[in-house]
Design an enzyme around this catalytic site. Structure first.
Site, PDB file in Angstrom:
ATOM      1  N   GLN A  33      17.385  50.157  61.215  1.00 46.80           N
ATOM      2  CA  GLN A  33      16.227  49.543  61.361  1.00 46.80           C
ATOM      3  C   GLN A  33      16.339  48.124  62.212  1.00 46.80           C
ATOM      4  O   GLN A  33      17.338  47.832  62.992  1.00 46.80           O
ATOM      5  CB  GLN A  33      15.212  49.095  60.071  1.00 46.80           C
ATOM      6  N   LYS A  53      21.247  50.186  68.859  1.00 46.93           N
ATOM      7  CA  LYS A  53      22.225  49.736  68.083  1.00 46.93           C
ATOM      8  C   LYS A  53      23.435  50.506  67.973  1.00 46.93           C
ATOM      9  O   LYS A  53      24.577  50.313  68.155  1.00 46.93           O
ATOM     10  CB  LYS A  53      21.761  49.342  66.646  1.00 46.93           C
ATOM     11  N   ARG A 108       7.279  56.257  70.692  1.00 51.03           N
ATOM     12  CA  ARG A 108       7.260  54.878  70.352  1.00 51.03           C
ATOM     13  C   ARG A 108       6.079  53.996  71.284  1.00 51.03           C
ATOM     14  O   ARG A 108       6.047  54.362  72.262  1.00 51.03           O
ATOM     15  CB  ARG A 108       8.659  54.358  70.545  1.00 51.03           C
ATOM     16  N   GLY A 119      18.034  56.368  63.045  1.00 49.15           N
ATOM     17  CA  GLY A 119      18.458  57.362  64.109  1.00 49.15           C
ATOM     18  C   GLY A 119      19.168  56.747  65.134  1.00 49.15           C
ATOM     19  O   GLY A 119      18.585  55.659  65.868  1.00 49.15           O
ATOM     20  N   HIS A 120      20.531  56.944  65.075  1.00 48.71           N
ATOM     21  CA  HIS A 120      21.409  55.797  65.909  1.00 48.71           C
ATOM     22  C   HIS A 120      21.796  56.781  67.184  1.00 48.71           C
ATOM     23  O   HIS A 120      22.651  57.812  66.673  1.00 48.71           O
ATOM     24  CB  HIS A 120      22.468  55.108  65.338  1.00 48.71           C
ATOM     25  N   ASP A 170      15.627  50.617  66.925  1.00 46.87           N
ATOM     26  CA  ASP A 170      15.601  51.450  68.054  1.00 46.87           C
ATOM     27  C   ASP A 170      16.141  50.706  69.154  1.00 46.87           C
ATOM     28  O   ASP A 170      15.681  50.986  70.409  1.00 46.87           O
ATOM     29  CB  ASP A 170      14.521  52.522  68.424  1.00 46.87           C
TER      30      ASP A 170
END
Ligand code: GDP
Ligand code: IMO
Ligand code: MG
Length: 423
Positions: free
Chosen positions: A223, A15, A304, A39-40, A12
């Site tokens: 990742q 990217k 997060r 999840g991008h 996260d």
């Protein structure tokens, strides 16, 4: 020029956004590991796109997106993603999306096993429950089912029957869960086969031709370095190699032809799921970073964990990946902070730690040593040139560059596509 873009922390890092930006100069964008645990996010004109399997380059016209053999594909999720993007006006055809015939498939029993094993563990990993781990396990135990098997009904039936013969007793007798029906999976996956067949290709050949035609290829990491199965904070990791050298094995492209490795790092640190996180903070700063940075999982929506920038971690990541330059993201999230901390070393038993921690015991016995830093207290999000950044922001960037001996080539100052400073 061929390049790999990888995350230097625990995922996260932003990217997706950097890859979307770089895609304008690339012809091929290739995912090489992981699956829909990723999840991008890319934000264009206020519209948010989140990619789980399809490379983030798909938003740019005329690019070819490749899902390499190293990726584990949940066909249901892939089809959903294609359908959703098409509804949003993004063109997806077998010309601009190619999936490797050699990629392994996530099956319904992988998802269940992921959830059931996680439930039983005392030391929970906090997986995304997408079936990633169990799918890679089957790949390496040589009972996995690949895209090439999916599109051959006889082979698919054989492999499915074999797997259920082995797995159903495990569900029933060990976990006390429902077994899986051969007929149901067969019917569901036959439909997936029909939809996905046109996209399936020998992507090794796709990339070989691309190289022959002097196209530029971008390898999209998922990742982050410390979720790497070998070099991460094991066992609190994902089930694939996430570092740049996985780009070769996960795509069949000769790794020596990847000339550049862009490491993406957030201006602070976050982590989703369990495991060591030396610079994690609680209370005021953590809440501030989570709210201002929108730090909620793009895949699972979990909040997060947040903390300060950790240069010890970044140095190790830069070395592991052979990073050639850096992208620093979310610098704008720090705009309003008067006091910022940067971790520059770890202490072990009141002495500076000499070695990088490798075991969970070592991770839990080190303490971060911070350098205090006065914030810039100015908005940066609309700035587009390095010269116009506040002096203190440049100082922050300089500290990172000096420590890592690497240049920060991109600075991201907001979630919008155009909020990037290229130096
Ligand atoms: P990835 O998995 O590395 O692609 O990162 P994610 O998309 O999961 O998480 C990054 C989040 O930060 C997303 O919500 C992005 O829209 C957002 N983002 C990316 N770059 C920036 C930035 O420079 N500033 C801010 N404020 N948000 C950003
Ligand atoms: P992107 O590509 C952040 C984490 C999970 C969990 C651990 C293992 O968006 O950066 P898994 O489902 O892979 O077996 O879970 O890894 N994780 C991620 N954390 N970003 C990701 O991807 C992640 N993919 C997996 O939260 O701690
Ligand atoms: Mg993400």
């Amino acid at each position: 020029m061929n390049l790999a873009v990888v995350g230097l922390q625990w995922g996260d890092e932003g990217k997706g956004k950097i890859i979307d930006w770089l895609s304008s100069d690339s012809d091929f964008i290739v995912r090489f590991q992981g699956g829909n645990n990723a999840g991008h996010t890319v934000v264009i004109n206020g519209k948010k796109f989140v990619f789980h399997l399809i490379p983030s380059g798909i938003l740019r016209k005329g690019k070819v997106c490749v899902i390499g053999n190293g990726v584990v594909i949940d066909p249901e999720i892939l089809i959903e993603e294609v359908t959703r993007l098409r509804k949003e006006g993004i063109e997806i055809t077998p010309k601009n999306l190619k999936i490797s015939l050699l990629s392994h498939l996530i099956m319904p029993y992988h998802r269940n096993l992921d959830a059931l094993r996680e439930k039983r563990r005392t030391n929970k990993i906090g997986t995304t429950k997408r079936g990633i781990g169990p799918c890679y396990v089957d790949k390496f135990s040589r009972c996995g089912i690949r895209v090439i098997d999916l599109i051959d009904p006889d082979v698919f039936k054989d492999k499915l029957a074999d797997n259920l013969r082995e797995k159903n007793p495990l569900f029933k007798d060990v976990f006390g869960a429902e077994p899986f029906s051969f007929e149901e999976i067969l019917s569901q996956y036959s439909e997936f086969a029909r939809i996905l067949r046109p996209f399936a290709a020998d992507t090794v050949e796709t990339l070989r031709r691309a190289q022959e035609d002097k196209k530029s290829i971008l390898f999209e990491g998922a990742q982050g370095t410390f979720l790497d199965i070998d070099f991460g904070t094991y066992p609190f990791v994902t089930s694939s190699n996430t570092i740049s050298s996985a780009a070769g094995a996960g795509s069949g492209f000769p790794f020596l032809k990847i000339k550049k490795v862009l490491g993406v790092a957030k201006a602070y640190t976050t982590r989703v799921g369990q495991g060591p996180f030396p610079t994690e903070v609680e209370g005021k700063y953590s809440n501030f970073l989570r709210e201002k940075g929108g730090e909620f999982g793009a895949t699972t929506g979990r909040p997060r964990r947040c903390g300060w920038l950790d240069l010890v971690l970044l140095k190790r990541a830069a070395q592991l990946n052979g990073v050639t330059s850096l992208a620093l993201t979310k610098i704008d999230v720090l705009d309003e902070l008067s006091d910022i901390e940067i971790c520059t070393s770890y202490k072990y038993k009141s002495k500076t730690a000499k070695n990088f921690p490798l075991s969970i015991k070592e991770w839990s016995s080190i303490k971060p040593v911070y350098r205090k830093f006065k914030g810039w207290n100015k908005p940066t999000t609309s700035i587009r040139s390095y010269a116009k950044l506040p002096t203190r922001t440049k100082d922050y960037i300089n500290i990172i560059e000096d420590y890592l001996k690497l240049k920060v080539e991109f600075i991201s100052v907001g979630s919008l596509r155009e909020a990037v400073i290229k130096r």
